[in-house]
Design a protein around this motif. Structure first.
Motif, PDB file in Angstrom:
ATOM      1  N   VAL A  55       5.578  -3.168  -9.410  1.00  0.00           N
ATOM      2  CA  VAL A  55       6.502  -2.895  -8.313  1.00  0.00           C
ATOM      3  C   VAL A  55       6.009  -3.523  -7.009  1.00  0.00           C
ATOM      4  O   VAL A  55       4.927  -3.203  -6.540  1.00  0.00           O
ATOM      5  CB  VAL A  55       6.660  -1.370  -8.107  1.00  0.00           C
ATOM      6  N   PRO A  56       6.792  -4.444  -6.437  1.00  0.00           N
ATOM      7  CA  PRO A  56       6.409  -5.008  -5.135  1.00  0.00           C
ATOM      8  C   PRO A  56       6.694  -4.010  -4.022  1.00  0.00           C
ATOM      9  O   PRO A  56       7.718  -3.331  -4.039  1.00  0.00           O
ATOM     10  CB  PRO A  56       7.326  -6.230  -4.980  1.00  0.00           C
ATOM     11  N   ASN A  57       5.786  -3.947  -3.060  1.00  0.00           N
ATOM     12  CA  ASN A  57       6.014  -3.097  -1.905  1.00  0.00           C
ATOM     13  C   ASN A  57       6.462  -3.975  -0.752  1.00  0.00           C
ATOM     14  O   ASN A  57       5.676  -4.770  -0.219  1.00  0.00           O
ATOM     15  CB  ASN A  57       4.728  -2.347  -1.537  1.00  0.00           C
ATOM     16  N   MET A  58       7.749  -3.863  -0.399  1.00  0.00           N
ATOM     17  CA  MET A  58       8.281  -4.725   0.650  1.00  0.00           C
ATOM     18  C   MET A  58       8.662  -3.940   1.893  1.00  0.00           C
ATOM     19  O   MET A  58       9.522  -4.356   2.673  1.00  0.00           O
ATOM     20  CB  MET A  58       9.468  -5.518   0.093  1.00  0.00           C
ATOM     21  N   LEU A  59       8.035  -2.801   2.074  1.00  0.00           N
ATOM     22  CA  LEU A  59       8.249  -2.038   3.300  1.00  0.00           C
ATOM     23  C   LEU A  59       7.590  -2.792   4.455  1.00  0.00           C
ATOM     24  O   LEU A  59       6.496  -3.330   4.313  1.00  0.00           O
ATOM     25  CB  LEU A  59       7.611  -0.646   3.186  1.00  0.00           C
TER      26      LEU A  59
ATOM     27  N   ASN B 361      12.560   3.662  -0.852  1.00  0.00           N
ATOM     28  CA  ASN B 361      11.402   3.613   0.047  1.00  0.00           C
ATOM     29  C   ASN B 361      10.322   4.610  -0.387  1.00  0.00           C
ATOM     30  O   ASN B 361       9.167   4.472   0.003  1.00  0.00           O
ATOM     31  CB  ASN B 361      11.804   3.842   1.513  1.00  0.00           C
ATOM     32  N   VAL B 366      10.010   5.564  -6.742  1.00  0.00           N
ATOM     33  CA  VAL B 366       9.796   4.275  -7.399  1.00  0.00           C
ATOM     34  C   VAL B 366       8.961   4.447  -8.663  1.00  0.00           C
ATOM     35  O   VAL B 366       9.236   3.849  -9.704  1.00  0.00           O
ATOM     36  CB  VAL B 366       9.125   3.300  -6.405  1.00  0.00           C
ATOM     37  N   ILE B 395      12.528  -3.427 -10.123  1.00  0.00           N
ATOM     38  CA  ILE B 395      12.456  -2.376  -9.120  1.00  0.00           C
ATOM     39  C   ILE B 395      11.507  -2.781  -8.002  1.00  0.00           C
ATOM     40  O   ILE B 395      10.469  -3.393  -8.237  1.00  0.00           O
ATOM     41  CB  ILE B 395      12.039  -1.031  -9.762  1.00  0.00           C
ATOM     42  N   VAL B 396      11.892  -2.439  -6.789  1.00  0.00           N
ATOM     43  CA  VAL B 396      11.129  -2.828  -5.603  1.00  0.00           C
ATOM     44  C   VAL B 396      11.031  -1.625  -4.672  1.00  0.00           C
ATOM     45  O   VAL B 396      11.975  -0.825  -4.599  1.00  0.00           O
ATOM     46  CB  VAL B 396      11.863  -3.965  -4.846  1.00  0.00           C
ATOM     47  N   GLN B 397       9.909  -1.548  -3.965  1.00  0.00           N
ATOM     48  CA  GLN B 397       9.838  -0.519  -2.940  1.00  0.00           C
ATOM     49  C   GLN B 397      10.261  -1.165  -1.626  1.00  0.00           C
ATOM     50  O   GLN B 397       9.663  -2.156  -1.186  1.00  0.00           O
ATOM     51  CB  GLN B 397       8.399   0.010  -2.827  1.00  0.00           C
ATOM     52  N   TRP B 398      11.307  -0.643  -1.015  1.00  0.00           N
ATOM     53  CA  TRP B 398      11.816  -1.272   0.202  1.00  0.00           C
ATOM     54  C   TRP B 398      12.481  -0.285   1.134  1.00  0.00           C
ATOM     55  O   TRP B 398      12.639   0.885   0.816  1.00  0.00           O
ATOM     56  CB  TRP B 398      12.792  -2.401  -0.151  1.00  0.00           C
ATOM     57  N   ASP B 399      12.856  -0.801   2.287  1.00  0.00           N
ATOM     58  CA  ASP B 399      13.505   0.010   3.316  1.00  0.00           C
ATOM     59  C   ASP B 399      14.988  -0.342   3.324  1.00  0.00           C
ATOM     60  O   ASP B 399      15.358  -1.505   3.491  1.00  0.00           O
ATOM     61  CB  ASP B 399      12.856  -0.335   4.667  1.00  0.00           C
ATOM     62  N   ASN B 402      16.199  -2.570   5.999  1.00  0.00           N
ATOM     63  CA  ASN B 402      15.611  -3.916   6.091  1.00  0.00           C
ATOM     64  C   ASN B 402      15.408  -4.455   4.688  1.00  0.00           C
ATOM     65  O   ASN B 402      14.294  -4.594   4.203  1.00  0.00           O
ATOM     66  CB  ASN B 402      14.253  -3.873   6.802  1.00  0.00           C
TER      67      ASN B 402
END
Lengths: 65, 506
Positions: A55-59, B361, B366, B395-399, B402
């Motif tokens: 899982v990429p963290n793109m925060l 997020n 996730v 799957i991606v961790q994102w906001d 943004n």
């Protein structure tokens, strides 16, 4: 960059839609290879986004947002 | 066994369905419970996969369709249905007597004239299908189906002589009434659940469902008498009654109890609330009465999710939402607030020619979603190779505000928006919703893109939508029920207007 030769050209060729060999390799990289640990790098800024357990963290950080 | 096909001469009964003739193929009228609001979606899926037309009942959340019994395996693979039952008989306009005792007596009398034979055959066939599947946890079925023929004609004569007096002598022990879901039982708005299936009832006087044990006894050996004979095992059953409407003189408990008593007497089955073979359903919705036999014992709607979060969406609802946006092969489908991943997982399973991207997020969400995906991969494992076949899902961790996705690159956005009461707060939603809609509008392809959004906060959503009218147009609204809360699913179409190029980070 997968760390091993992926046999892919840097850019798609002009007739890539008909190039079956290219499509196979592209399909493999896109859909059959899973990066478990590594990073995604933004081509413009160079900012790296870590990938952990697939899982990429793109925060963004506070400053970036 | 033709005897039970006769409908009684009582007024108000619809003619019984014709019994299968010799050599004719066994057919079944199947009733399916679906998420309320998605009846048409389910009907579309039935038409597409089984080729049968459906009737949508006035009792919300149910559809009916006829199929040959050999299609049962495909029926079980429908993705929009929560539970299945085989219809014994339907009464479109049943006239209930005003007096309680009379009304209940009519229900009791109904038992011996209902056409049980074919539906019970379907039930048996269904059982043999279930045995072939890998064993799941929480199996309610204990005793195998009885070999003895279940038709009414054969057993009735013998049973009656032995039992009539015994039944009369034996004091009926008080009916054991068990609310099926204790925390919901208190709610005055009558939304109760069983096996995780959520059902909505009319606001005018409606009863909770009651699973009633028509208990027969301490002394009576009537039921037991049969176990001694030959190898025949006595079936265990229970009756579940759903009643909705404000003109009935009786409660669902009473109906289930009396109907159950008649069933027991008629078949000589043993009443058992927890370890039953046959679950008889008595659904009463105003003047519509449907008698059925359950074909599913646990709800299908949790099928994809092994790791739950606090607000995991049921798969049948996820399927309905996805179907609403009509995914086409090669569409990119994004769930930007995926939680435990119910929607993208359902999407990847059913629309494998699309690419699904899930994001959230929260690290816990996730992680859970990734685990659910792994479970899915393991299910798909190819026995010959050690690696699982790929699944078009990432799957991606994102906001959400943004998103690391290019402007106009996504065909479909589908998500379960956070509900003020269950996660976060109402105040947060006022700020969050407009920002979400803007960002979702940016990544979505102008003109052809669409979004399907589930939310409970309808007021907040309407207000947010009014601010982004240049990007999103409301195309359809489906009113649904999620965990007892009234929610809405909005289908939005992306206008042709291009979004501003992203000014900040990406």
């Amino acid at each position: 960059k997968l760390g091993r030769p992926s046999e892919l050209p840097p850019e798609p060729g002009p007739d890539y839609e008909g190039d079956e060999e290219f499509l196979r390799r592209l399909h493999h990289v896109l859909l059959e290879v899973e990066v478990l640990e590594g990073a995604l790098q933004c081509p413009d800024s160079g900012r790296r986004f870590p990938i952990s357990r697939g899982v990429p963290n793109m925060l963004l950080t506070e400053d970036e947002a | 066994s033709m005897a039970e096909a006769e409908a009684a001469g009582d007024a108000g009964l619809s003619p019984a369905p014709a019994p299968a003739r010799e050599g004719a193929e066994l057919a079944a009228v199947i009733g399916a419970t679906v998420p309320t609001g998605f009846e048409q979606t389910a009907a579309d899926e039935v038409q597409e996969k089984l080729g049968s037309a459906s009737r949508i009942s006035k009792d919300r959340g149910k559809i009916y369709f006829e199929v040959p019994a050999r299609s049962l395996p495909q029926v079980h693979r429908l993705r929009s249905v929560d539970n299945l039952f085989v219809v014994v008989q339907e009464f479109k306009d049943y006239q209930f007597k005003e007096n309680k005792e009379d009304a209940l007596k009519d229900l009791e009398d109904l038992v011996k004239v209902l056409p049980w034979a074919d539906p019970l055959q379907v039930w048996e066939l269904n059982n043999s299908l279930k045995k072939k599947k890998t064993k799941r946890k929480k199996h309610n079925l204990q005793s195998p189906a009885s070999r003895e023929k279940l038709s009414d004609g054969g057993e009735e004569g013998g049973a009656d002589q032995n039992n009539t007096n015994d039944q009369e002598d034996c004091a009926q022990t008080p009916v054991a009434v068990e609310p099926t879901d204790s925390q919901d039982a208190e709610k005055p708005q009558g939304v109760t659940s069983r096996n995780g299936v959520e059902e909505e009832e009319d606001k005018e006087q409606s009863d909770e469902k009651a699973d009633v044990q028509a208990s027969s006894e301490s002394g009576t050996k009537a039921g037991d008498g049969q176990t001694g004979e030959g190898e025949a095992k006595v079936l265990r059953f229970r009756v579940t009654c759903n009643r909705a409407g404000d003109k009935h003189s009786f409660t669902s408990n009473e109906a289930a109890r009396d109907f159950g008593g008649a069933v027991q007497e008629h078949f000589q089955w043993k009443a058992d609330m927890t370890n039953f073979d046959v679950e008889v359903l008595l659904n009463i919705h105003n003047n519509e009465v449907v008698v059925g036999i359950a074909l599913t014992e646990e709800s299908l709607h949790r099928r994809n999710i092994t790791h739950f979060g606090p607000t995991t969406l049921r798969s049948t609802l996820a399927y309905g939402m996805l179907r609403l946006c009509d995914p086409q092969p090669t569409d990119i489908i994004v769930d930007p607030m995926c939680g435990t991943g119910a929607i993208p997982i359902e999407g990847a399973a059913e629309w494998p020619y699309c690419f699904h991207i899930a994001g959230d997020n929260s690290p816990q969400a996730v992680k859970r979603a990734a685990n659910n995906i792994c479970s899915l991969l393991r299910k798909n494992e190819n026995k010959d190779s050690s690696t699982a076949l790929g699944v078009p899902l990432d799957i991606v961790q994102w906001d959400i505000c943004n998103l690391p996705l290019r402007t106009g690159s996504v065909d479909i956005v589908v998500t379960d928006m956070p509900f003020g009461k269950r996660i976060g707060s109402k105040k947060k939603n006022w700020d969050l919703y407009p920002a979400c809609l803007m960002e979702m509008g940016r990544i979505c392809t102008p003109g052809t893109g669409r979004a399907v959004l589930l939310t409970q906060d309808k007021k907040c959503f309407a207000k947010a939508l009014s601010r982004v009218g240049h990007i999103w147009r409301r195309a359809q609204t489906v009113w649904v029920n999620v965990g007892g809360l009234h929610a809405a699913v909005y289908l939005l179409r992306r206008t042709w207007e291009r979004a501003e190029e992203r000014r900040s980070f990406w």
